[in-house]
Design an enzyme around this catalytic site. Structure first.
Site, short mmCIF file in Angstrom:
data_model
loop_
_atom_site.label_atom_id
_atom_site.label_comp_id
_atom_site.label_asym_id
_atom_site.label_seq_id
_atom_site.Cartn_x
_atom_site.Cartn_y
_atom_site.Cartn_z
N GLU A 135 -0.76 -8.61 5.17
CA GLU A 135 -0.53 -8.76 6.62
C GLU A 135 -1.84 -8.76 7.40
O GLU A 135 -1.86 -9.10 8.59
CB GLU A 135 0.41 -7.66 7.14
CG GLU A 135 -0.22 -6.30 7.38
CD GLU A 135 -0.45 -5.49 6.11
OE1 GLU A 135 -0.42 -6.09 5.02
OE2 GLU A 135 -0.69 -4.27 6.23
N CYS A 189 0.84 -1.20 0.00
CA CYS A 189 0.00 0.00 0.00
C CYS A 189 0.88 1.26 0.00
O CYS A 189 1.49 1.56 -1.02
CB CYS A 189 -0.96 -0.06 1.19
SG CYS A 189 -2.37 1.05 1.07
N HIS A 215 -3.36 -5.66 1.34
CA HIS A 215 -2.63 -5.85 2.59
C HIS A 215 -2.57 -7.30 3.04
O HIS A 215 -3.38 -7.74 3.86
CB HIS A 215 -3.31 -5.05 3.70
CG HIS A 215 -3.13 -3.58 3.62
ND1 HIS A 215 -2.28 -2.88 4.45
CD2 HIS A 215 -3.70 -2.66 2.80
CE1 HIS A 215 -2.34 -1.59 4.14
NE2 HIS A 215 -3.19 -1.43 3.15
#
Lengths: 138, 225, 755
Positions: free
Chosen positions: B197, B87, B195
């Site tokens: 994560e 991002c 994302h």
């Protein structure tokens, strides 16, 4: 003190959603036939005169940081110095009458209180830029 | 030796703690890195996390890319160190010209937070080698400036060179050719808007993001011996 | 030349613009009486802002005191900080505490929707930070004018962008809220923002200035002319030529600055460098200095000219009134100032020593060496005027009550029921709110176990033990209009049930009370009744009110907003992995209803949509005992993993809940209404105390036992059917629709209105 201006515009082939939105909004307000692209303007104060060397330095700054040359074009030019002492808003404000009273509300509402900070009708307020300069997420 | 993965915190970084947690959950050693120092503490790989570094002032990532820590990171990435930009991290990598193209305002002009369907286009990178080609996954996307742009020549080149790593299934932001993530020629630097994560635990979503970490682990196991 | 104390003493007859600052003649006289002289311009500014409704709660204080009569213990133990502090603090176990509060920023959000909403979020986040906590989540109950109103898109777009823009940039997940439309909010949108933070017990910080010689440090953004507005009248008194005569009324937020402020402040806390701390919100420096000083054990001396300014032309009065955002005030021991400054430098946060704690009991503020304020801080911060506003039951309420919606004609034919269902899911107050919520980051920090559109937001607090919290904000203001006492309790119970339905234990509330003008006895009556309702309701549930906010004057001309007492309910979840979700989970699961459905059509969305905005009758019956047993059953069900889903019934009744569970889970459903049940009532009545649950096929024994143990009515409704493109929504004999048709109707409304 002198001033150099850097205008940064999205490249022609890049989609400019903000420009598009502004174009549409103008059309809805009756401003037909106007096509808008939106960019950024940087005003740079330099000590002394604006020489070719200064312009070259600023062009380099624009290339490196102020513009992303993958998606933006820029122009650099010397600008006239600002009028001493007042911003344009201040000059305009002083021309108007003394502290503007808000229009009285009907009985059930109070006098305006500073912390509420609002008037029943929108009155001219300084439009502050949104966080981040043009093109940022809102 | 457990591989050490650095995660940089810039002023305004937000998903640094999530990236550190994801590294740890994957059994790797997370190393927080501060933007203001020029050392990367000898880590084996670096993640530039999501967020709003420097408030997205000027342009997203435009200021962070000149942080002291970035010169060392760029040097090592040029020498082959695995580098992942998520991002805002992807935006920083593009601003630093480690990746082609640029990220601009979403075509719809609003911030979009969604669980986004993606297609894995290339497993030929350090960060995606444990996916399967064409695999469809769902990863959190949350951005206002995720619209990937590049000129025609660049787009043709990266398509031809297999540098497109992820594509959107259902383009949420107007990105050219539905591109969600790209890699450099060497395949060690990857940037993507979604994302991974945020997709490492069933409790808070799904685990479609885990292969990022198993991939870099596999790569480093081979590389470091 | 500033108006000094000496000057004020020598010129008692100067005419001062106290009326323009919002003070009335009695208040001005009282100030002169307290000071035994006329106030200086700076003192006048301070009193006017601190005695404003917003800061002093003068119209509401006497009534809010009733919350103090409640037992200050939560079901899990005593509160660690309660009403009067910046925010309430609740112990949740394992050494963790949670602080939460809700606040309004209504009027500014009409003038400048983006900045009004953004700074509303910024303000409540700083309140939580000032308690010593790391902010970990936000919620935003919002109310707008009619969805098709000409001004509504401007307001909605701006406010949603502002909430999202500020909250996302801070890295705080938005885990819930509300979006509601009603014509009474046109011109008076409501932006209530809730923030929750987490801290270890020992990190609790309070807002008091103690320790003679301790330094007072202002840190964060520089001070500019934000929000001053009317105070410029003072500026013109004390300024010679050259000063600007206009100041902005709007506060402008910088979330990046606030993010730095958060990280910086948490590091200051971690190193135990802060003795007392206060955030600068409404009332700016006037508020922080007077509140810190009055809560402490000494006085304070402040050199106002040391305040870092963005605008060097500001007068001392303007500096005291400024509402520039992203500023905090800390009290620090002299020996710790150096390290304090070092940490601020690391985060690039400007910090300046502006004063110190003194050993007398006065707040003295100087400007270039001259005293411009010399007051006893309690008179400013704590001893403001207290009004006993008259209130009276409005005669028109009788007419409203008599206009019972149960008397409205009902068409129970399958065609009518099907059409009503399609129109209801698309109604503005029932439709899909994704257009709003997808502008909010609900994932950041990686601990969001549940977020909208679930009934409550849930955050994991401790990854080691999976301890977590749940939060819900609720108010059905149409019910509150029908009866403010019951309507407030209705909001309380809805929030309570929304938290319980996830498996969490409700423990405490915050409130945000939004009303029209307190000078109207009918509105004041609504307010008093709502407080009584909340107080009695909390007493019945054994929950404390930890603090909250009051917003008055939400009215345009004679049109006041619907009384809107918003409740924010906090719950504790010992193990978040056991949470119950609202979406149907598996084909073949059995669908059951806990609770009883009665003929209670008053205040329903059904009455609103099909009977021309009908709003009359009484709110549904509320049974606190039943709700407590229901909550206990749900908590037990979570621990024992009895249920595969659970969803609260609220606006729109059973039909809406069934649809939402289908949509959220990705399944269809087939139900049969109970024998003798009237379709309209069964599907669209909004009786309270009901939860839609599912269990695995054949596994209902545990559910029936649970219902029996807790004496809860339990009715089998039907079965979850297959999902996918062909999923159907069936009510035997009445409705047989592809789920996609309902979904399309539900999803179309908001994007079309905003286009």
């Amino acid at each position: 003190m002198a001033r150099v201006v850097v205008d940064v515009m999205p490249k022609q082939e890049i989609l400019d959603p903000q420009g598009k939105a502004v174009t549409g909004a103008l059309a809805r307000l009756g401003f037909e036939g106007l096509s808008v692209r939106q960019g950024k303007r940087f005003e740079i104060e330099v000590a002394g005169e604006v020489t070719e060397a200064v312009l070259a330095q600023i062009r380099s700054a624009a290339e490196k940081l102020l513009a992303n040359t993958v998606i933006e074009d820029f122009t650099v030019y010397a600008a006239p110095a600002p009028e001493q002492g007042r911003t344009p808003q201040q000059a305009a404000a002083l021309q108007q009458s003394a502290p503007q009273q808000t229009a009285p509300r009907p009985a059930t509402t109070p006098r305006p209180v500073p912390t509420q900070g609002t008037a029943p009708q929108p009155r001219p307020v300084q439009q502050a830029p949104r966080p981040g300069t043009g093109g940022q997420q809102q | 030796m457990i591989p050490r993965i650095g995660v940089v915190t810039f002023p305004g970084s937000l998903d640094d703690s999530d990236a550190l947690r994801a590294v740890e959950l994957a059994g790797l050693k997370p190393v927080p890195l501060w933007h203001g120092t020029d050392s990367v503490q000898g880590v084996d790989a670096v993640i530039l996390p999501g967020g709003f570094s420097y408030g997205d002032y000027l342009r997203c990532g435009a200021i962070a890319r000149f942080s002291p820590v970035m010169s060392e990171i760029i040097k090592r990435a040029d020498a082959g160190m695995p580098l992942l930009g998520i991002c805002n991290g992807f935006q920083i990598l593009c601003e630093a010209h480690l990746l082609p193209g640029a990220l601009t305002r979403n075509a719809g002009r609003t911030f979009v937070c969604t669980e986004q369907r993606l297609r894995v286009e290339s497993i030929d990178t350090v960060w995606t080698n444990t996916y399967t080609p064409g695999q469809e996954i769902t990863i959190v996307l949350k951005s206002g400036e995720g619209n990937y742009v590049a000129d025609e020549e660049t787009l043709r080149r990266i398509e031809g060179e297999n540098q497109v790593v992820f594509r959107y299934v259902g383009n949420p932001n107007g990105s050219a050719r539905d591109i969600a993530g790209v890699t450099n020629e060497r395949g060690n630097v990857v940037g993507l808007m979604p994302h991974p994560e945020h997709n490492v635990e069933d409790l808070t979503g799904n685990t479609d993001g885990k292969p990022f970490f198993t991939s870099v682990q596999a790569f480093l196991a081979r590389a470091l011996g | 030349m500033a108006d000094t104390v000496k000057n004020a003493a020598e010129t008692p007859d100067v005419v001062q613009p106290w009326a323009d600052l919002g003070l009335n003649p009695d208040e001005y006289a009282r100030i002169r009486d307290i000071l035994k002289r006329r106030p200086t311009a700076s003192e006048l500014a301070m009193y006017s802002v601190m005695w404003s409704e917003h800061c002093s709660y003068k119209s509401s204080k006497v009534h809010l005191r009733k919350f103090g009569e409640l037992d200050q213990n939560t079901p899990r133990g005593p509160m660690l900080a309660g009403i009067g502090e910046n925010a309430g603090v609740v112990d949740i176990g394992h050494g963790y505490a949670v602080t939460f509060k809700m606040e309004s920023h209504n009027h500014p959000s009409y003038v400048e929707p983006y900045q009004g909403a953004a700074t509303g979020v910024g303000g409540i986040v700083r309140d939580i930070l000032a308690m010593g906590a790391r902010p970990i989540g936000v919620m935003d109950p919002l109310r707008f004018g009619p969805i098709d109103g000409p001004d509504t898109p401007r307001v909605v777009e701006g406010i949603v962008a502002g909430v999202g823009g500020y909250g996302n940039c801070l890295g705080l997940p938005n885990i819930g809220g509300e979006v509601m439309f009603d014509r009474t909010y046109a011109g008076n949108p409501l932006v209530n923002a809730l923030c929750v933070g987490v801290l270890k017990h020992e990190d609790l910080h309070l807002a008091h200035a103690t320790g003679v010689g301790n330094q007072v440090i202002l840190y964060g953004a520089a001070t500019g002319g934000d929000g001053i507005g009317g105070v410029s009248v003072l500026a013109s008194e004390t300024f010679t030529e050259g000063g600007p005569t206009k100041r902005p009324s709007v506060q402008v937020g910088d979330p990046f600055m606030e993010k730095l402020l958060i990280e910086c402040t948490l590091e200051l806390f971690a190193e135990k460098l802060v003795v007392g701390i206060q955030d600068l919100g409404g009332g700016g420096l006037s508020c922080s200095t007077s509140e810190l000083a009055s809560a402490g054990d000494g006085g304070m001396r402040v050199e106002l000219d040391r305040v870092p300014l963005r605008d060097p032309s500001l007068s001392p009065e303007e500096i005291l009134m400024s509402e520039s955002q992203e500023r905090m005030m800390a009290v620090v021991e002299p020996g710790q100032v150096e390290r304090f400054m070092e940490i601020c430098r690391k985060w690039d946060v400007q910090a300046t020593v502006v004063g110190e704690v003194t050993d007398d009991d006065r707040l003295v503020i100087t400007w270039h060496g001259e005293v411009v304020v010399d007051v006893i801080p309690e008179t400013v911060a704590a001893d403001g005027p207290v009004y006993q506003r008259p209130y009276a039951y409005p005669a028109w309420m009788d007419r409203v009550h008599a206009n019972d919606a149960n008397k409205l004609p009902r068409d129970n034919s399958p065609v009518a029921i099907t059409n009503q269902l399609l129109r209801l899911v698309a109604a503005p107050n029932l439709c899909d709110k994704s257009w709003v919520t997808r502008q909010y980051d609900r994932f950041v920090r990686g601990n969001s176990v549940l977020a909208q559109p679930e009934d409550a937001g849930m955050l994991r607090i401790d990854p080691k033990t999976n301890l977590g919290i749940a939060l819900s904000t609720d108010c059905n203001s149409r019910m509150a209009y029908l009866n403010p006492y019951l309507g407030a309790q209705h909001a309380l119970l809805e929030a309570y049930r929304n938290v319980a339905v996830t498996g969490a234990q409700p423990v405490a509330i915050t409130d945000c009370l939004n009303f029209g003008s307190p000078e109207d006895p009918a509105i004041m009556w609504q307010f008093v009744e709502a407080i009584l309702g909340l107080k009695d309701g909390c007493a019945a549930l054994g929950l404390p009110v930890t603090g909250g906010n009051v917003s008055f004057y939400n009215q345009t001309g004679d049109t006041a907003i619907l009384p809107t007492p918003t409740v924010g309910m906090l719950g504790v979840m010992d193990d978040v992995t056991l949470r119950i979700r609202s979406g149907f989970a598996e084909t073949g699961d059995e669908v059951w209803l806990l609770g009883e459905t009665r003929e209670e059509m008053s205040g329903t969305v059904w009455a609103d949509v099909f009977h021309n905005g009908h709003l009359g009758g009484m709110p549904p019956v509320l049974d606190f005992e039943h709700e407590q047993r229901l909550a206990a059953a749900l908590q037990q069900a979570a621990t024992q993993q009895t249920l595969s889903s659970a969803h609260d019934l609220a606006d729109g009744g059973l039909a809406q809940a069934l649809f939402e569970s289908c949509q959220q889970g990705g399944f269809g459903v087939e139900v049969t209404l109970p024998q003798g049940a009237e379709p309209t009532v069964a599907l669209f009545s909004e009786s309270a105390g009901r939860v839609l649950v599912t269990v695995r096929a054949g596994a209902s024994a545990a559910l029936t036992a649970l219902a029996k143990e807790h004496r809860l009515p339990l009715t089998r409704l039907g079965t979850v059917t297959a999902g996918g493109a062909d999923a159907t929504f069936r009510v035997a004999g009445l409705v047989d629709l592809p789920l996609s048709r309902l979904r399309e109707a539900w999803q179309a409304t908001l994007p079309a209105a905003m286009a």
